[in-house]
Design an enzyme around this catalytic site. Structure first.
Site, PDB file in Angstrom:
ATOM      1  N   ASP A  13       0.866  -1.167   0.000  1.00 35.29           N
ATOM      2  CA  ASP A  13       0.000   0.000   0.000  1.00 35.29           C
ATOM      3  C   ASP A  13       0.911   1.228   0.000  1.00 35.29           C
ATOM      4  OD1 ASP A  13      -2.319   1.680   0.423  1.00 35.29           O
ATOM      5  OD2 ASP A  13      -1.687   1.798   2.512  1.00 35.29           O
ATOM      6  N   ALA A  15       0.124   5.234   1.416  1.00 35.38           N
ATOM      7  CA  ALA A  15       0.079   6.009   2.660  1.00 35.38           C
ATOM      8  C   ALA A  15      -0.207   5.115   3.863  1.00 35.38           C
ATOM      9  CB  ALA A  15      -0.983   7.103   2.565  1.00 35.38           C
ATOM     10  N   LYS A  54     -11.100   6.875  -3.190  1.00 36.56           N
ATOM     11  CA  LYS A  54     -11.566   7.990  -2.380  1.00 36.56           C
ATOM     12  C   LYS A  54     -13.052   8.310  -2.550  1.00 36.56           C
ATOM     13  CE  LYS A  54      -7.501   7.995  -0.807  1.00 36.56           C
ATOM     14  NZ  LYS A  54      -7.278   7.103   0.356  1.00 36.56           N
ATOM     15  N   ASP A 187      -1.565  -1.529   5.649  1.00 41.34           N
ATOM     16  CA  ASP A 187      -1.847  -1.044   7.005  1.00 41.34           C
ATOM     17  C   ASP A 187      -3.337  -0.899   7.286  1.00 41.34           C
ATOM     18  OD1 ASP A 187      -1.782   1.303   5.148  1.00 41.34           O
ATOM     19  OD2 ASP A 187      -2.298   2.390   6.978  1.00 41.34           O
TER      20      ASP A 187
END
Length: 274
Positions: A13, A15, A54, A187
């Protein structure tokens, strides 16, 4: 055909995993955009859908009971797709402006990637950012020493996580097959599901993660007992989502992959014969 039962590709991934400790950029921008729209959300609420593209993330936030009631009170109606598009445009403009400022690698990333490459492993990346956003953030990360072999965004594949199509595109570009020769490291819960949905190994990372939900300052100043409890809770969520492993830091990834290679050699999985 060559028989190599080992990992040959890691798909990270972006960020919260390799750069931008705690996914600070998207969290800050989501908070700003929703506040300007008159909707107050907690950091935990904002973090919940993290890892999705998003627009889907915005829809998920608007669907929260707290957001839905605030929206109806402020606007006298339910939100619709025009609202999603308007919020997304504001999000994209603001993130495009600030994301490069959040592109320094998380501690250990550059060293771990270097070790993985020495092991003969290619480096891919999938993200919820668009290709236009990545034109800003990828060069900034490269200046700090982090450059994946390929980066795939949702607008390229037409579908974001938790579908595996971005990961599959990394595999196609880097000529790695089958999926059991791939590790997806991330994450968020969405990262874990991306890997598992695609038949890859999934590894959750704790330090710097969106799932742990701590800023770098909070992480460094938190008491050890409380921090250990937070990590245990995050690890449990990773495992419930199907993670094959959970590691404390990205620094631990090369050793985790050696363990996976050992498991594959012992199990002699037929599906891993290339």
């Amino acid at each position: 055909m060559e028989s190599r039962q080992e990992i040959r590709l890691v798909v990270f991934d972006w960020a919260g995993t390799t750069v931008d400790y705690g996914s600070s950029a998207p969290v800050a921008v989501f908070e700003r955009v929703f506040t300007e729209a008159g909707i107050a959300l907690t950091r935990e609420e904002i973090n919940g859908p993290m890892g999705m593209d998003k627009k889907t993330h915005i829809r998920s936030l608007l669907s929260l009971d707290t957001a839905r009631s605030q929206w109806k009170e402020k606007y006298g109606r339910c939100w619709d797709e025009e609202d999603v598009e308007r919020l997304y445009a504001a999000f994209e403009d603001e993130l495009y402006r600030v994301a490069a400022e959040y592109s320094s690698p998380i501690a250990g990333t550059v060293e771990a990637v270097e070790e993985l490459r020495k092991m003969g492993i290619a480096i891919g990346s999938t993200t919820g950012y668009t290709s236009e956003m990545m034109k800003q953030v990828a060069p900034a990360a490269e200046k700090y020493g982090y450059k994946p072999d390929c980066i795939v965004t949702p607008d390229v594949t037409g579908a974001g996580r938790p579908t595996p199509f971005m990961m599959y595109e990394c595999m196609r570009r880097l000529n790695v097959y089958p999926p059991c020769a791939v590790v997806k490291a991330g994450d968020t819960i969405t990262d874990i599901r991306e890997g598992k949905n695609g038949g890859a190994w999934s590894i959750g990372i704790l330090t710097g993660s969106n799932l742990l939900g701590l800023t770098k300052e909070e992480y460094e100043t938190m008491g050890q007992e409380e921090l250990a409890q937070r990590k245990e809770e995050a690890k449990k969520r990773y495992m419930e989502a199907g993670a094959d492993m959970v590691i404390d830091s990205i620094r631990d990834l090369p050793q985790a992959i050696r363990e996976i290679n050992r498991r594959m050699q012992e199990e002699k999985k037929d599906e891993c014969v290339l």
